[in-house]
Design an enzyme around this catalytic site. Structure first.
Site, PDB file in Angstrom:
ATOM      1  N   CYS A 163     -21.956   4.000  22.273  1.00  0.00           N
ATOM      2  CA  CYS A 163     -21.809   5.150  21.648  1.00  0.00           C
ATOM      3  C   CYS A 163     -22.859   6.208  21.853  1.00  0.00           C
ATOM      4  O   CYS A 163     -22.918   7.138  21.531  1.00  0.00           O
ATOM      5  CB  CYS A 163     -21.480   4.998  20.272  1.00  0.00           C
ATOM      6  SG  CYS A 163     -19.646   4.334  20.029  1.00  0.00           S
ATOM      7  N   HIS A 303     -25.679  10.841  13.722  1.00  0.00           N
ATOM      8  CA  HIS A 303     -24.703   9.989  13.903  1.00  0.00           C
ATOM      9  C   HIS A 303     -23.597   9.834  13.221  1.00  0.00           C
ATOM     10  O   HIS A 303     -22.547   9.909  13.528  1.00  0.00           O
ATOM     11  CB  HIS A 303     -25.425   8.791  14.565  1.00  0.00           C
ATOM     12  CG  HIS A 303     -24.440   7.911  15.436  1.00  0.00           C
ATOM     13  ND1 HIS A 303     -24.031   8.298  16.532  1.00  0.00           N
ATOM     14  CD2 HIS A 303     -23.934   6.529  15.172  1.00  0.00           C
ATOM     15  CE1 HIS A 303     -23.168   7.355  17.143  1.00  0.00           C
ATOM     16  NE2 HIS A 303     -23.101   6.181  16.063  1.00  0.00           N
ATOM     17  N   GLU A 314     -29.123   4.960   8.830  1.00  0.00           N
ATOM     18  CA  GLU A 314     -29.528   6.334   9.394  1.00  0.00           C
ATOM     19  C   GLU A 314     -30.460   7.177   8.511  1.00  0.00           C
ATOM     20  O   GLU A 314     -31.747   7.703   8.810  1.00  0.00           O
ATOM     21  CB  GLU A 314     -28.510   7.105  10.091  1.00  0.00           C
ATOM     22  CG  GLU A 314     -29.042   8.428  11.023  1.00  0.00           C
ATOM     23  CD  GLU A 314     -28.072   9.353  11.442  1.00  0.00           C
ATOM     24  OE1 GLU A 314     -28.424  10.076  12.316  1.00  0.00           O
ATOM     25  OE2 GLU A 314     -26.759   9.051  10.992  1.00  0.00           O
ATOM     26  N   LYS A 335     -18.878  14.220  12.922  1.00  0.00           N
ATOM     27  CA  LYS A 335     -17.919  13.194  13.169  1.00  0.00           C
ATOM     28  C   LYS A 335     -16.997  13.300  12.005  1.00  0.00           C
ATOM     29  O   LYS A 335     -15.608  12.814  12.135  1.00  0.00           O
ATOM     30  CB  LYS A 335     -18.283  11.982  12.983  1.00  0.00           C
ATOM     31  CG  LYS A 335     -19.226  11.820  14.642  1.00  0.00           C
ATOM     32  CD  LYS A 335     -19.719  10.403  14.632  1.00  0.00           C
ATOM     33  CE  LYS A 335     -20.393  10.173  15.813  1.00  0.00           C
ATOM     34  NZ  LYS A 335     -21.676  10.771  15.754  1.00  0.00           N
ATOM     35  N   HIS A 340     -15.103  10.330  15.950  1.00  0.00           N
ATOM     36  CA  HIS A 340     -15.952   9.516  16.950  1.00  0.00           C
ATOM     37  C   HIS A 340     -15.579   9.601  18.318  1.00  0.00           C
ATOM     38  O   HIS A 340     -14.622   8.753  18.429  1.00  0.00           O
ATOM     39  CB  HIS A 340     -16.254   8.058  16.214  1.00  0.00           C
ATOM     40  CG  HIS A 340     -17.541   7.467  16.747  1.00  0.00           C
ATOM     41  ND1 HIS A 340     -18.349   7.985  17.774  1.00  0.00           N
ATOM     42  CD2 HIS A 340     -18.310   6.392  16.433  1.00  0.00           C
ATOM     43  CE1 HIS A 340     -19.411   7.123  18.142  1.00  0.00           C
ATOM     44  NE2 HIS A 340     -19.214   6.163  17.432  1.00  0.00           N
ATOM     45  N   PHE A 401     -23.390   0.475  19.898  1.00  0.00           N
ATOM     46  CA  PHE A 401     -23.404  -1.150  20.058  1.00  0.00           C
ATOM     47  C   PHE A 401     -24.166  -1.715  20.806  1.00  0.00           C
ATOM     48  O   PHE A 401     -24.265  -1.160  22.105  1.00  0.00           O
ATOM     49  CB  PHE A 401     -21.965  -1.573  20.205  1.00  0.00           C
ATOM     50  CG  PHE A 401     -20.884  -1.359  19.002  1.00  0.00           C
ATOM     51  CD1 PHE A 401     -21.183  -0.983  18.040  1.00  0.00           C
ATOM     52  CD2 PHE A 401     -19.595  -2.069  19.103  1.00  0.00           C
ATOM     53  CE1 PHE A 401     -20.299  -0.954  16.838  1.00  0.00           C
ATOM     54  CE2 PHE A 401     -18.691  -1.841  18.222  1.00  0.00           C
ATOM     55  CZ  PHE A 401     -19.083  -1.468  17.005  1.00  0.00           C
TER      56      PHE A 401
END
Length: 413
Positions: A163, A303, A314, A335, A340, A401
């Site tokens: 991502c 994010h 974050e 998002k 996402h 990831f």
């Protein structure tokens, strides 16, 4: 001037998202706080535990034509539409082909084309598998199609970092210009992975929201009851250009692509490092690369995917990286509206960050009904927030990831 000293401008943007078929429409939908989530009515989705997604309501075929559409994956189709828009938005520049590059990234490439081809092989035999299958599922297929259309010969590249792919593609493009390899690079990310395999896999990881009875309210970053992300699709593309080239042709400039931070967690394949240690290093590296101080940051496109661990890690990183200035930036979690978009996220949210600086508006975060008490920074909620005029820096965070971290720093006057 040494090539490494070259300033990079953003001169064009394009986007195809669940909120609109172009960048301006998407931006207005963001400012209006509109969710792109919907209940999936496909037959294949009815037995899945997760039956919601943020789909693009655009048929690329009329614009691309049947001949091109039949030999490109949906992800490549989105990339072509967004790249065409960005190129027009930049004023259709005419660089030397050998000075024009393309970096379009993707997290999973043409996964839907792979699945369709496998179904054809299994049900009807090898002779009916399309000869276009390999170019359709190649992760670099979208980048190659854009490069072919634009005649780009300075290099065509694809980052595959889950991502973080789209943001890393923009980072690589900035480096191409700084290093003197190109004068213009068309860069961003694309993804089209709304299919039963991907949804089942993410769902079984407990990464996705199961609020099938409330699609529009399912993605809720920073809410105490957040339970995972809503998958989306689309593409976001920037035209990046050396300052010399842009000035020479009289280009309209949105802002400067000023800094890049790249780090990795080395923690877990599918979990964030819980204290945001390496995300903080990433943000600090982007600021250092931009020659900026923490106090200059007025906006962060986070994010923030609406997962219990990731959202807070974050914010811990923001506190560490910005120190006493951490409470100053207006933080947006877009998002909550787009879902996402996996590998497209960094490209699409770079467009949002560029627009936030250009228009001096931070988009809202929707669906926060009960704010997590640990989310104690300046979260923009429910309606847009005006940003102060004058020199300023905005950050776009993307993580993937495998522990991939990317921060992009943009500077506006």
């Amino acid at each position: 001037m040494h090539p490494a000293d070259r300033t990079v401008f953003v001169t064009g943007v394009g986007a195809v998202t669940p909120l609109g078929r172009d960048a301006p429409t998407t931006w207005q939908s963001l400012l209006d706080g509109r969710s792109g989530a919907q209940l999936l009515d496909d037959e294949w989705a009815q037995d899945l535990p997760v039956r919601i997604a943020c789909r693009v309501d655009v048929d690329p075929v009329p614009e691309l034509g049947h001949a091109l559409a039949r030999k490109t994956d949906r992800s490549a189709q989105f990339a072509l539409l967004a790249a065409r828009e960005a190129w027009r938005d930049a004023g259709t520049p005419a660089p030397k082909p050998t000075r024009l590059g393309v970096v379009i990234s993707s997290g999973v490439g043409g996964i839907s084309s792979v699945l369709k081809a496998h179904d054809m092989l299994r049900t009807r035999g090898p002779r009916l598998v399309s000869p276009h299958t390999v170019p359709m599922f190649m992760p670099n297929g979208a980048a190659a199609q854009v490069a072919i259309e634009l005649g780009a010969r300075a290099g065509v590249h694809t980052m595959a970092s889950a991502c973080a792919s789209g943001a890393e593609g923009v980072a690589y493009a900035i480096d191409m210009i700084r290093s003197g390899r190109a004068d213009i690079v068309v860069a961003g990310g694309t993804e089209a992975a709304i299919n039963p395999l991907i949804i089942s896999a993410f769902g079984n990881m407990m990464a996705m929201s199961k609020r099938n009875d409330d699609p529009a309210g399912a993605s809720r970053p920073y809410d105490r009851d957040r339970d995972g992300f809503v998958i989306g699709e689309g593409a976001g593309v920037l035209v990046l250009e050396s300052a010399e080239h842009a000035i020479a042709r009289g280009a309209r400039v949105y802002c400067e692509a000023a800094g890049v931070g790249l780090t990795s967690d080395a923690h877990a394949i599918a979990q964030p490092e819980p204290n945001g240690r390496d995300v903080a290093r990433c943000m600090s590296a982007a600021l250092a690369d931009a020659g900026a101080e923490p106090g200059e940051v007025v906006h962060i496109n986070a994010h923030a995917t609406s997962t219990p661990l990731g959202d807070l890690a974050e914010l811990d990183a923001v506190r560490t990286a910005l120190g006493p200035a951490a409470g100053r930036p207006a933080v947006s979690a877009t998002k909550s509206m787009t879902g996402h978009l996996l590998g497209a996220t960094g490209g699409v949210e770079s467009v949002f960050t560029v627009f936030a600086l250009h228009y001096r508006l931070a988009p809202p975060t929707i669906n926060i009904h009960d704010l997590d008490e640990r989310a104690d920074l300046d979260i923009v909620r429910d309606k847009p927030r005006e940003l102060a005029a004058g020199p300023a820096v905005a950050l776009n965070n993307s993580f993937g990831f495998g522990g991939h971290n990317v921060t992009l720093a943009f500077r506006g006057d």
